[in-house]
Each structure stands twice: as structure tokens, then as C-alpha cells.
Design a protein around this motif. Structure first.
Motif, mmCIF file in Angstrom:
data_model
loop_
_atom_site.group_PDB
_atom_site.id
_atom_site.type_symbol
_atom_site.label_atom_id
_atom_site.label_comp_id
_atom_site.label_asym_id
_atom_site.label_seq_id
_atom_site.Cartn_x
_atom_site.Cartn_y
_atom_site.Cartn_z
ATOM 1 N N LEU A 1 -11.593 -2.456 -10.988
ATOM 2 C CA LEU A 1 -11.292 -2.116 -12.379
ATOM 3 C C LEU A 1 -12.181 -2.902 -13.345
ATOM 4 C CD1 LEU A 1 -7.403 -1.947 -12.128
ATOM 5 C CD2 LEU A 1 -8.988 -0.022 -12.343
ATOM 6 N N VAL A 2 -12.439 -4.174 -13.030
ATOM 7 C CA VAL A 2 -13.316 -4.987 -13.873
ATOM 8 C C VAL A 2 -14.728 -4.408 -13.875
ATOM 9 C CG1 VAL A 2 -14.447 -7.234 -14.068
ATOM 10 C CG2 VAL A 2 -11.991 -7.126 -13.633
ATOM 11 N N PRO B 1 0.813 -1.225 0.000
ATOM 12 C CA PRO B 1 0.000 0.000 0.000
ATOM 13 C C PRO B 1 0.843 1.270 0.000
ATOM 14 C CG PRO B 1 -0.099 -1.074 2.148
ATOM 15 C CD PRO B 1 0.552 -2.042 1.204
ATOM 16 N N LEU B 2 2.022 1.213 0.612
ATOM 17 C CA LEU B 2 2.882 2.403 0.643
ATOM 18 C C LEU B 2 3.387 2.741 -0.756
ATOM 19 C CD1 LEU B 2 4.990 1.880 3.893
ATOM 20 C CD2 LEU B 2 2.888 3.192 3.569
ATOM 21 N N PHE B 3 3.758 1.712 -1.518
ATOM 22 C CA PHE B 3 4.217 1.936 -2.886
ATOM 23 C C PHE B 3 3.087 2.530 -3.729
ATOM 24 C CE2 PHE B 3 4.767 0.349 -7.283
ATOM 25 C CZ PHE B 3 5.980 0.956 -7.583
ATOM 26 N N LEU C 1 -8.434 5.711 -9.951
ATOM 27 C CA LEU C 1 -8.287 5.761 -8.495
ATOM 28 C C LEU C 1 -9.570 5.312 -7.812
ATOM 29 C CD1 LEU C 1 -6.398 9.083 -7.646
ATOM 30 C CD2 LEU C 1 -5.496 6.790 -7.855
ATOM 31 N N GLY C 2 -10.693 5.862 -8.267
ATOM 32 C CA GLY C 2 -11.972 5.538 -7.642
ATOM 33 C C GLY C 2 -12.359 4.085 -7.804
ATOM 34 N N ALA C 3 -11.994 3.495 -8.931
ATOM 35 C CA ALA C 3 -12.383 2.111 -9.205
ATOM 36 C C ALA C 3 -11.434 1.107 -8.564
ATOM 37 C CB ALA C 3 -12.435 1.882 -10.715
ATOM 38 N N GLY C 4 -10.121 1.311 -8.750
ATOM 39 C CA GLY C 4 -9.157 0.287 -8.373
ATOM 40 C C GLY C 4 -8.473 0.438 -7.037
ATOM 41 N N PHE C 5 -8.453 1.660 -6.480
ATOM 42 C CA PHE C 5 -7.635 1.853 -5.292
ATOM 43 C C PHE C 5 -8.417 2.209 -4.040
ATOM 44 C CE2 PHE C 5 -4.729 2.543 -8.880
ATOM 45 C CZ PHE C 5 -3.843 1.517 -8.604
ATOM 46 N N LEU C 6 -9.740 2.369 -4.163
ATOM 47 C CA LEU C 6 -10.574 2.506 -2.974
ATOM 48 C C LEU C 6 -10.418 1.296 -2.044
ATOM 49 C CD1 LEU C 6 -12.597 4.575 -1.841
ATOM 50 C CD2 LEU C 6 -14.421 3.247 -2.890
ATOM 51 N N PRO C 7 -10.280 0.060 -2.579
ATOM 52 C CA PRO C 7 -10.126 -1.115 -1.702
ATOM 53 C C PRO C 7 -8.859 -1.113 -0.853
ATOM 54 C CG PRO C 7 -10.865 -1.800 -3.870
ATOM 55 C CD PRO C 7 -10.481 -0.350 -3.992
ATOM 56 N N LEU C 8 -7.914 -0.224 -1.132
ATOM 57 C CA LEU C 8 -6.679 -0.188 -0.338
ATOM 58 C C LEU C 8 -6.986 0.012 1.147
ATOM 59 C CD1 LEU C 8 -3.402 1.544 -1.334
ATOM 60 C CD2 LEU C 8 -4.326 1.997 0.921
ATOM 61 N N ILE D 1 -2.928 -8.498 1.985
ATOM 62 C CA ILE D 1 -2.394 -8.453 0.620
ATOM 63 C C ILE D 1 -3.397 -9.033 -0.376
ATOM 64 C CG2 ILE D 1 -0.576 -9.332 -0.893
ATOM 65 C CD1 ILE D 1 1.280 -9.272 1.601
ATOM 66 N N ILE D 2 -3.935 -10.214 -0.072
ATOM 67 C CA ILE D 2 -4.842 -10.900 -1.005
ATOM 68 C C ILE D 2 -6.164 -10.139 -1.148
ATOM 69 C CG2 ILE D 2 -6.193 -12.989 -1.404
ATOM 70 C CD1 ILE D 2 -3.910 -14.555 -0.056
ATOM 71 N N SER D 3 -6.733 -9.711 -0.029
ATOM 72 C CA SER D 3 -8.032 -9.032 -0.100
ATOM 73 C C SER D 3 -7.925 -7.716 -0.866
ATOM 74 C CB SER D 3 -8.607 -8.798 1.297
ATOM 75 O OG SER D 3 -7.756 -7.975 2.071
ATOM 76 N N PHE D 4 -6.825 -6.979 -0.673
ATOM 77 C CA PHE D 4 -6.652 -5.736 -1.428
ATOM 78 C C PHE D 4 -6.501 -5.996 -2.916
ATOM 79 C CE2 PHE D 4 -3.321 -2.919 -3.335
ATOM 80 C CZ PHE D 4 -4.185 -1.896 -3.694
ATOM 81 N N LEU D 5 -5.664 -6.971 -3.279
ATOM 82 C CA LEU D 5 -5.445 -7.263 -4.695
ATOM 83 C C LEU D 5 -6.734 -7.718 -5.379
ATOM 84 C CD1 LEU D 5 -1.955 -9.042 -4.571
ATOM 85 C CD2 LEU D 5 -2.470 -6.706 -5.325
ATOM 86 N N ILE D 6 -7.505 -8.548 -4.691
ATOM 87 C CA ILE D 6 -8.785 -8.987 -5.253
ATOM 88 C C ILE D 6 -9.711 -7.779 -5.430
ATOM 89 C CG2 ILE D 6 -10.903 -10.294 -4.800
ATOM 90 C CD1 ILE D 6 -9.167 -12.422 -3.443
ATOM 91 N N GLY D 7 -9.785 -6.939 -4.406
ATOM 92 C CA GLY D 7 -10.650 -5.758 -4.481
ATOM 93 C C GLY D 7 -10.245 -4.805 -5.586
#
Length: 468
Positions: free
Chosen positions: A425-426, A112-114, A375-382, A414-420
Motif C-alpha cells: 500500500l505504501v 488470511p481467511l478473514f 487488492l493488487g497492492a496490499g493483498f498480493l503478499p497474502l 503473520i509478520i511477513s504478510f503484515l509487513i508485505g
């Protein structure tokens, strides 16, 4: 197991506590922190979002009723998320880098920091570009020199970057860098006198643009013809314009003295400031064909032009301070996690120069619209793993003494964020959700739901402080 000395990096060298909790003695007065959030919230992307909702430039938009619903729902979600993350930060005194160790792991938190380092760099470059563009509109191009023409890359509708535009970006980018270099007290010093003034200007200008367009009746007649953009996409755009700021709130709220101060700061941003800009941008795009009120003010004479440019520059100054300040708090701990010395102020200087160069070369003009949608689609799950771990799994309490003994990698986070992120984005670009649901919000809720399930079936629940 990670040891305390692995993370010791002169944490108090400039009073910003990059790698340690902020002690109670260093918490900042509530009213000053609220002013920071008023200034932080006054980012002109709010005007841009209002223009997008109004279909600026002939693009799909939404009628005024739907626009208000999208703004209300989007800002409401952002308010809740910011408050939840702010409570975590206020109670622990930890910044994002440190608090992420509990849900992502001491090394897994680098993920998440990256991401946040890239996002805040993109925002810094975009905001620097916004300032350069408005000064270029005021000054013109008396030199006749073009530094960069986006048309060479196929962007024929984007104006060339003139020498005046380039130099304005360079000068203000360095000014923003200097105040971020000085830290939180310097950010407060800029925000406190500026915040009330820019709010008053926004209200006055909004009324002026509405009147010039023929008043409320004419505005509603034109606005109700707008369509083509779904409610879900509209909400995603609103949230995308601020998700990076929501997560950055962790780094600002750790200086707060109370939970009430957290809520006051979040309200200042997402109830008082940003919705106002969305509405003014919408009114401007419909009434006078321009969401950027400063461009409108420049045409009204030199006095209005100077007031508008001043308000624009100073409002963006407070926001860009926060972008660069928080960026250093993401990059520094990543460097430190590999047992290298990290100096917050040096990171600010390097990132500020890089961001200024990028911003001077049309990053804002070319990429910004797509940037906030992604940002709104793919990175809100962070934020999902942070919220789920603290409020659901750990029942609202972290042991700060276990900060430097967390497992290296926590797979639930890690897994839950990547899935989200993938689902977000999908949902936005490939698989349209039913009932116009917003892709980013649905992806965030899925992430929060997944985290405790994955947590239960991984080593995280059995040995949360053991090496993974």
C-alpha cells in the motif's frame, strides 16, 4: 495442542471436504476442472481492466504496446502464483483454510481467511452488481422508480439504482447462491456448456468493435495518444483484478487429479481467457468508447442484445459461484476454530443474501475501481507465506497427518504478510518505486524473502507443531 476432535464438523456432509483433505477417489476429471477455470477466468472485470489501461472515461492510461506488456507480465505472474499454489493444493488435497495452518498456525490462519472472506464477499457483491446493471441497460426503467441514488452520498456521476436494476441483482444473486450452495458439481454443470460459447462471442465482438472504430489503423492512431499511467501501476491493476482468484485457486485445485491438470487450468485462465478480455476491453474503449461489449451489443438490435446479455450473465455466473463457494470455505473453518459447528451450505446462504443486498446498492458502481487497485497492492503478499513455507522451508512436502497439530500462531507467516501488505500500500500510494516497478509484486517478493528469515528466528522452526 490442537486435537482432531476440535476441528471435526461433519466434513463430508455435502461432499465438499471443508475440514479434511479431498481423497483421491473424489478428485474430478481434468477436462471438467479446466472448463471451470475457463469459466472462472471469464469474468468481465477483464474487460474493465482493459478499459482502465485504455484510459476509459478520460483517466490516465497506457499506449497499446505498454498495455500488452502490462497484460503479459501481470498474467504471467498470476499464472506462476496460481500454479505454485495449485501444486500445494493438488498434492495435499487441502483447501486454503487447512493449508494456511502450516504457515500461519491453526488460529493464525484465521488472518488470511478473514481477509479472503471479505475479498470474496466484495467480489460477489461486485459481480452481482455487474449483472444487475447490464439487465437494467436492456430493460430500461419502465417503472420510473429509483431505489437508491449514489448522488446523495456525493457520487453525482454514478447513475441511480432503478427498481429494475435492484430486482435483477436480487434475482440473479439468489440464483448464484443456489448453485454455490449445491457445491463443486453444480459449478461444473454451469461452466462446461457456457465456457466455449462465451470465448467465441468475445472474439467476434472484439473484431466488430475494432471494425466499427475504423479498423486497425484508426485504432492504433488513437491508442498511441494514450498516456499518463505508469507501467508499474498498470501491472498492479492487472494483478489486482485477479489476486483473490489466485488464492481461491487452492480451493478449486484440491479436486485435481494431477499437476498437469493444475497447469492446464491455470493456462486456461491466464493465457487463454483473461488476457483476451483485457484486449477486447482495451479495443472497445479506444474504438467505440465502451469497454463493456454488452453495452455495445445492446445498441445493435434485440438479437445482439439478448446474446450479449446471456453471455454476460452466464459467464459471471460461473465466477460468482466460485466466489461464494470459496467464501464458505474461509468462514466455516474460522467458526470451527472456536469449536463451533460450521455448516458450509448455511454459510453460503447467509453470505449470498448479504452479498446480494450489497451488490444491489451500487457497491460495484461506487467502489470497484479502488477495490481492485487496493487488492493488487496490499493483498498480493497474502500468498507469500504459503509459497515460502511449502517450497523453501518445507522443500515441497507437507505431512497431512500433522494438519490438526500445528502451533496456534506462527509468527513468520503473520509478520511477513503484515509487513508485505503495508509495504504494498505504501509503494502504491505514498512511495513510488523506481523503474515503474509494480507495488504488489515487489511487496510479494519481499514477503517471500522475509518469511524464511523470520521463521529461522522464531519458535516456528524449533517446534512447528507446538502451541505458540
Amino acid at each position: 495442542m490442537a486435537k482432531q476432535e476440535d476441528f471435526e464438523v461433519l466434513t463430508h456432509e455435502d461432499g465438499e471436504y471443508m475440514l479434511s483433505p479431498v481423497p483421491e477417489s473424489e478428485r474430478r476429471p481434468t477436462w471438467k476442472q479446466v472448463m471451470v477455470w475457463v469459466g472462472f477466468g471469464y469474468v468481465v472485470t477483464g474487460l474493465f481492466v482493459g478499459g482502465v489501461l485504455a484510459g476509459f472515461g478520460g483517466q490516465p492510461g497506457v499506449p497499446p504496446g505498454m498495455a500488452l506488456w502490462a497484460i503479459g507480465i501481470g498474467m504471467g505472474v498470476l499464472l506462476v502464483l496460481t500454479t505454485l499454489l495449485g501444486i500445494m493444493a493438488q498434492k495435499t488435497g487441502l483447501n486454503l483454510a487447512l493449508i494456511s495452518r502450516y504457515s500461519y498456525g491453526s488460529m493464525g490462519s484465521n488472518l488470511p481467511l478473514f481477509v479472503m472472506a471479505l475479498l470474496t464477499l466484495g467480489w460477489f457483491a461486485s459481480i452481482t452488481g455487474m449483472v444487475g446493471q447490464i439487465w437494467s441497460s436492456l430493460i430500461g426503467n419502465p417503472t420510473g422508480i429509483t431505489v437508491f441514488d449514489p448522488a446523495v452520498l456525493g457520487y453525482k456521476d454514478i447513475p441511480a439504482i432503478t427498481l429494475e436494476n435492484f430486482l435483477a441483482c436480487a434475482v440473479f444473486g439468489l440464483i448464484f447462491t443456489y448453485t454455490a450452495y449445491k457445491g463443486m458439481k453444480a459449478i461444473e454443470a454451469v461452466a462446461i456448456p457456457v465456457a466455449p460459447v462465451i470465448l467465441i462471442i468475445a472474439v467476434i465482438v472484439g473484431v466488430g468493435m475494432l471494425n466499427e472504430g475504423g479498423g486497425m489503423g484508426s485504432f492504433l492512431s488513437e491508442a498511441n495518444k494514450i498516456g499518463g499511467l505508469g507501467m508499474g501501476s498498470a501491472i498492479t491493476i492487472v494483478m489486482g483484478s485477479w489476486i483473490a482468484g489466485v488464492v481461491m485457486g487452492v480451493d478449486l485445485f484440491r479436486f485435481n487429479k494431477s499437476i498437469k491438470a493444475v497447469f492446464a487450468g491455470a493456462v486456461a485462465c491466464f493465457v487463454l481467457t483473461n488476457p483476451l478480455l483485457n484486449i477486447v476491453g482495451y479495443i472497445g474503449a479506444v474504438s467505440v468508447g465502451q469497454f463493456n461489449y454488452v453495452e455495445w451489443m445492446i445498441d445493435k438490435g434485440i438479437l445482439f442484445a439478448l446474446i450479449g446479455v446471456f453471455a454476460w450473465t452466464t459467464s459471471l455466473w460461473t465466477t460468482n459461484n466460485a466466489e461464494l463457494y470459496c467464501n464458505s470455505l474461509y468462514v466455516g473453518p474460522v467458526i470451527s476454530s472456536y469449536k463451533k459447528k460450521a455448516n458450509r451450505q448455511k454459510i453460503v446462504l447467509i453470505t449470498g443474501v448479504v452479498g446480494t443486498i450489497i451488490g444491489s446498492l451500487a457497491f460495484y458502481q461506487i467502489f470497484f475501481a479502488d477495490f481492485i487497485t487496493i487488492l493488487g497492492a496490499g493483498f498480493l503478499p497474502l500468498a507469500g507465506p504459503l509459497i515460502a513455507d511449502y517450497f523453501i522451508v518445507k522443500k515441497g512436502s507437507y505431512k497431512v497427518e500433522e494438519l490438526n497439530s500445528q502451533a496456534k500462531y506462527k509468527m513468520a507467516g503473520i509478520i511477513s504478510f503484515l509487513i508485505g501488505a503495508v509495504l504494498g500500500l505504501v509503494f502504491e500510494y505514498a512511495l513510488v518505486l523506481p523503474f515503474g516497478l509494480p507495488s504488489g509484486l515487489v511487496a510479494l517478493l519481499i514477503t517471500i524473502a522475509l518469511y524464511p528469515i523470520i521463521y529461522r528466528f522464531t519458535a516456528d522452526s524449533k517446534n512447528p507443531t507446538a502451541e505458540a
